[in-house]
Design an enzyme around this catalytic site. Structure first.
Site, PDB file in Angstrom:
ATOM      1  CG  ASN A  11     -16.651  27.287  43.760  1.00  0.00           C
ATOM      2  OD1 ASN A  11     -15.128  26.743  42.409  1.00  0.00           O
ATOM      3  ND2 ASN A  11     -16.666  28.534  43.881  1.00  0.00           N
ATOM      4  CE  LYS A  18     -16.681  29.187  49.489  1.00  0.00           C
ATOM      5  NZ  LYS A  18     -16.897  30.184  48.541  1.00  0.00           N
ATOM      6  NE  ARG A  92     -16.747  30.736  40.612  1.00  0.00           N
ATOM      7  CZ  ARG A  92     -15.805  31.535  41.291  1.00  0.00           C
ATOM      8  NH1 ARG A  92     -15.738  31.195  42.038  1.00  0.00           N
ATOM      9  NH2 ARG A  92     -14.945  32.381  40.345  1.00  0.00           N
ATOM     10  CG  HIS A 181     -15.178  37.882  38.889  1.00  0.00           C
ATOM     11  ND1 HIS A 181     -14.745  38.809  39.690  1.00  0.00           N
ATOM     12  CD2 HIS A 181     -15.322  36.850  40.845  1.00  0.00           C
ATOM     13  CE1 HIS A 181     -12.912  38.011  40.672  1.00  0.00           C
ATOM     14  NE2 HIS A 181     -13.891  37.892  41.419  1.00  0.00           N
ATOM     15  CG  ASN A 212      -9.096  36.954  48.720  1.00  0.00           C
ATOM     16  OD1 ASN A 212      -8.522  37.436  49.789  1.00  0.00           O
ATOM     17  ND2 ASN A 212      -9.788  35.770  49.518  1.00  0.00           N
ATOM     18  NE  ARG A 242      -5.739  36.602  41.328  1.00  0.00           N
ATOM     19  CZ  ARG A 242      -7.559  36.461  41.322  1.00  0.00           C
ATOM     20  NH1 ARG A 242      -8.037  36.292  40.085  1.00  0.00           N
ATOM     21  NH2 ARG A 242      -8.148  35.298  42.272  1.00  0.00           N
ATOM     22  CG  ASP A 283      -6.911  39.742  55.361  1.00  0.00           C
ATOM     23  OD1 ASP A 283      -7.811  40.783  55.579  1.00  0.00           O
ATOM     24  OD2 ASP A 283      -7.201  38.718  56.414  1.00  0.00           O
ATOM     25  CG  PHE A 284      -8.942  45.265  52.017  1.00  0.00           C
ATOM     26  CD1 PHE A 284      -7.766  46.119  51.095  1.00  0.00           C
ATOM     27  CD2 PHE A 284      -9.507  46.412  52.863  1.00  0.00           C
ATOM     28  CE1 PHE A 284      -7.960  47.669  50.522  1.00  0.00           C
ATOM     29  CE2 PHE A 284      -9.698  47.372  52.315  1.00  0.00           C
ATOM     30  CZ  PHE A 284      -9.552  48.033  50.967  1.00  0.00           C
ATOM     31  NE  ARG A 285     -10.627  40.727  57.343  1.00  0.00           N
ATOM     32  CZ  ARG A 285     -12.186  39.400  57.241  1.00  0.00           C
ATOM     33  NH1 ARG A 285     -12.933  39.681  58.262  1.00  0.00           N
ATOM     34  NH2 ARG A 285     -11.205  38.400  56.937  1.00  0.00           N
ATOM     35  N   GLY A 333     -15.418  45.082  49.258  1.00  0.00           N
ATOM     36  CA  GLY A 333     -15.962  45.889  48.999  1.00  0.00           C
ATOM     37  C   GLY A 333     -17.758  46.157  49.135  1.00  0.00           C
ATOM     38  CG  ASN A 335     -17.491  43.141  54.682  1.00  0.00           C
ATOM     39  OD1 ASN A 335     -18.838  43.076  55.975  1.00  0.00           O
ATOM     40  ND2 ASN A 335     -16.928  41.977  54.073  1.00  0.00           N
ATOM     41  CD  GLU A 384     -18.869  34.939  43.021  1.00  0.00           C
ATOM     42  OE1 GLU A 384     -18.617  34.714  44.133  1.00  0.00           O
ATOM     43  OE2 GLU A 384     -19.051  34.465  41.886  1.00  0.00           O
TER      44      GLU A 384
HETATM   45  P1  ADP Z   1     -12.624  35.665  47.688  1.00  0.00           P
HETATM   46  O1  ADP Z   1     -12.992  36.219  46.557  1.00  0.00           O
HETATM   47  O2  ADP Z   1     -11.208  34.511  47.939  1.00  0.00           O
HETATM   48  O3  ADP Z   1     -14.224  35.003  48.037  1.00  0.00           O
HETATM   49  P2  ADP Z   1     -14.361  37.677  49.550  1.00  0.00           P
HETATM   50  O4  ADP Z   1     -14.776  38.160  48.860  1.00  0.00           O
HETATM   51  O5  ADP Z   1     -14.440  36.758  50.646  1.00  0.00           O
HETATM   52  O6  ADP Z   1     -12.708  36.994  48.886  1.00  0.00           O
HETATM   53  O7  ADP Z   1     -13.462  38.537  50.261  1.00  0.00           O
HETATM   54  C1  ADP Z   1     -12.172  38.606  50.981  1.00  0.00           C
HETATM   55  C2  ADP Z   1     -11.451  39.910  51.149  1.00  0.00           C
HETATM   56  O8  ADP Z   1     -12.074  41.014  51.779  1.00  0.00           O
HETATM   57  C3  ADP Z   1      -9.969  40.193  52.130  1.00  0.00           C
HETATM   58  O9  ADP Z   1      -9.217  41.003  51.750  1.00  0.00           O
HETATM   59  C4  ADP Z   1     -10.895  39.897  53.230  1.00  0.00           C
HETATM   60  O10 ADP Z   1     -10.440  41.501  54.148  1.00  0.00           O
HETATM   61  C5  ADP Z   1     -11.630  41.121  53.392  1.00  0.00           C
HETATM   62  N1  ADP Z   1     -12.474  41.807  54.402  1.00  0.00           N
HETATM   63  C6  ADP Z   1     -13.520  40.079  54.494  1.00  0.00           C
HETATM   64  N2  ADP Z   1     -13.922  40.841  55.485  1.00  0.00           N
HETATM   65  C7  ADP Z   1     -13.371  42.382  55.288  1.00  0.00           C
HETATM   66  C8  ADP Z   1     -14.703  43.203  56.277  1.00  0.00           C
HETATM   67  N3  ADP Z   1     -15.093  43.268  57.865  1.00  0.00           N
HETATM   68  N4  ADP Z   1     -13.075  44.603  56.290  1.00  0.00           N
HETATM   69  C9  ADP Z   1     -12.864  44.425  55.878  1.00  0.00           C
HETATM   70  N5  ADP Z   1     -12.179  43.638  54.602  1.00  0.00           N
HETATM   71  C10 ADP Z   1     -12.858  42.835  54.359  1.00  0.00           C
END
Ligand code: ADP
Length: 398
Positions: A11, A18, A92, A181, A212, A242, A283-285, A333, A335, A384
């Site tokens: 990738n 990657k 990819r 995706h 992301n 976005r 960052d969603f976390r 989704g 986590n 993927e």
């Molecule tokens: P990408 O599209 O870069 O592959 P990922 O699928 O890794 O992205 O998702 C990244 C997102 O997932 C970030 O917003 C991150 O905060 C969120 N994320 C990862 N782990 C957790 C978790 N344990 N709880 C909530 N959000 C999480």
């Protein structure tokens, strides 16, 4: 696949490479790695194999050097690529336009077609192409295969992919919905069918890929029939940086009232919007932690994310006319139980009854709807790289 020889999955982005060595049959990952900051200061490589991770600073002026670094990592930390050569290199590629509806073996003509597609994905395809060009030099004896993010969605009917815009835009400039995706939606929809114990060709599922980047796809009987991303990966759901759907009139409005030019507008939509635009963090976390502490921006951001998801979940179910399951995947989704709960607790109309304790406890593949729920809900970790390896190997066998 008797021997199950591995595929080297690549990738390549504009400044990163990657990679993963994956067995297409079993999905076993033999090594993963990341070369970062290509063409920038502070380059480094991380390589994980045999249960150990090695991080090393490296000078990587270009993609050519990045592949030398990759080879050196395998030589030093294994597995030995000479001992068991990969069966193929699987690349990819983000945008395959209308030209590529499936995985293809890369030759000069395919590479030329990819170059012609660059205007459709100027941020992504050039890095992918650079990866292919140097991989051909680095592994001249291996078949090189392209797997497209867009290919799975080429089954969408014209009613779903057509934008109601002037004919010249559509016919001369490829303006239509493509979707992205695809490898993830394909893989997750098939896993969902397996969890339901039914053939993928008979199942209606909405896949919510929330990382992301985020997109939702209606997968009817194994085929994508509608998806939220469009010509570019900007349309649809709220993402890390976005914003997804937007009145197209915003561009003209900002140009007139604030002199915002097209480059700034594009950059703001892809790099400064979404969670970042609403809260200052992509960052969603972090957004969830701030929301828990009562931060009003984070609270609004969560509500906007959920609203958009609920809206599309309903729309995509109605597009299919029936629904067997909704499946969550990717970083958020997989986590975040709170988000899944917020979305599914509003989906009773679709016949989804959430099992809160199963949702809270979900780890890996899990059913999160009650046993008597008319429509099932699942969490399925996406993979993927495995899907790319599987498709590359299948192409060579077939
Ligand atoms: P990408 O599209 O870069 O592959 P990922 O699928 O890794 O992205 O998702 C990244 C997102 O997932 C970030 O917003 C991150 O905060 C969120 N994320 C990862 N782990 C957790 C978790 N344990 N709880 C909530 N959000 C999480």
């Amino acid at each position: 696949m008797s021997t199950d020889r591995p595929v080297l999955v690549i990738n390549a982005g504009s400044s990163s490479l990657k990679y993963q060595l994956v067995r297409p049959g079993s999905g076993a990952s033999l090594a993963t790695g990341l070369v970062e900051r290509i063409g920038l200061d502070g380059g480094r490589v991380t390589h994980a194999a045999h249960g150990q991770e090695h991080a090393t600073p490296v000078d990587v002026p270009d993609h050519h050097r990045a592949f030398e670094v990759l080879r050196a990592q395998f030589a030093e930390y294994g597995p030995d690529l000479a001992q068991e050569p990969p069966v193929a290199v699987g690349h990819r590629v983000v945008h395959g336009g209308s030209r590529f509806a499936s995985t293809v073996l890369i030759d000069d003509e395919v590479l030329e077609a990819l170059r012609r597609l660059v205007p459709l994905a100027p941020l992504h395809n050039p890095g992918n192409i650079a990866g292919i060009e140097v991989a051909r030099e680095a592994f001249p004896d291996l078949p090189q295969v392209a797997i497209f993010d867009t290919a799975f969605h080429q089954t969408m009917p014209p009613a779903a992919y057509t934008y109601a815009v002037p004919r010249a835009w559509r016919e001369e400039h490829g303006v239509r919905r493509y979707g992205f995706h695809g490898t993830s939606h394909d893989y997750v929809a098939r896993r969902t069918a397996a969890l339901l114990g039914r053939p993928a060709e008979e199942v209606a599922v909405v896949v919510l890929h929330l990382g992301n980047g985020a997109s939702a796809t209606a997968v009817l009987d194994g085929r994508s029939v509608d998806t939220t991303m469009g010509l570019t990966p900007l349309e649809g759901l709220v993402m890390g940086t976005r914003g997804g759907d937007l009145d197209p009139g915003v561009g003209g409005h900002l140009a007139r009232v604030a002199g915002v030019g097209i480059e700034d507008f594009d950059r703001a939509l892809s790099k400064e919007s979404g969670l970042l635009g609403l809260t200052g963090s992509s960052d969603f976390r972090e957004v969830m932690a701030r929301r828990a502490a009562g931060d009003p921006d984070a609270t609004l951001a969560f509500d906007v994310v959920v609203h958009r998801l609920v809206r599309y979940l309903g729309a995509l179910a109605l597009v299919m006319g029936r629904l067997d399951a909704v499946t969550f995947t990717a970083g958020i989704g997989e986590n975040n139980a709170e988000l899944r709960s917020a979305v599914l607790s509003r989906a009773g109309l679709l016949g989804i009854r959430l099992d809160e304790s199963a949702n809270g406890a979900a780890d890996g593949e899990a059913r999160i709807s009650t046993v008597d729920s008319p429509v099932a809900a699942f969490v399925v970790p996406t993979n993927e790289e495995w899907e790319i390896a599987r498709q590359a190997a299948a192409l060579l066998e077939g």
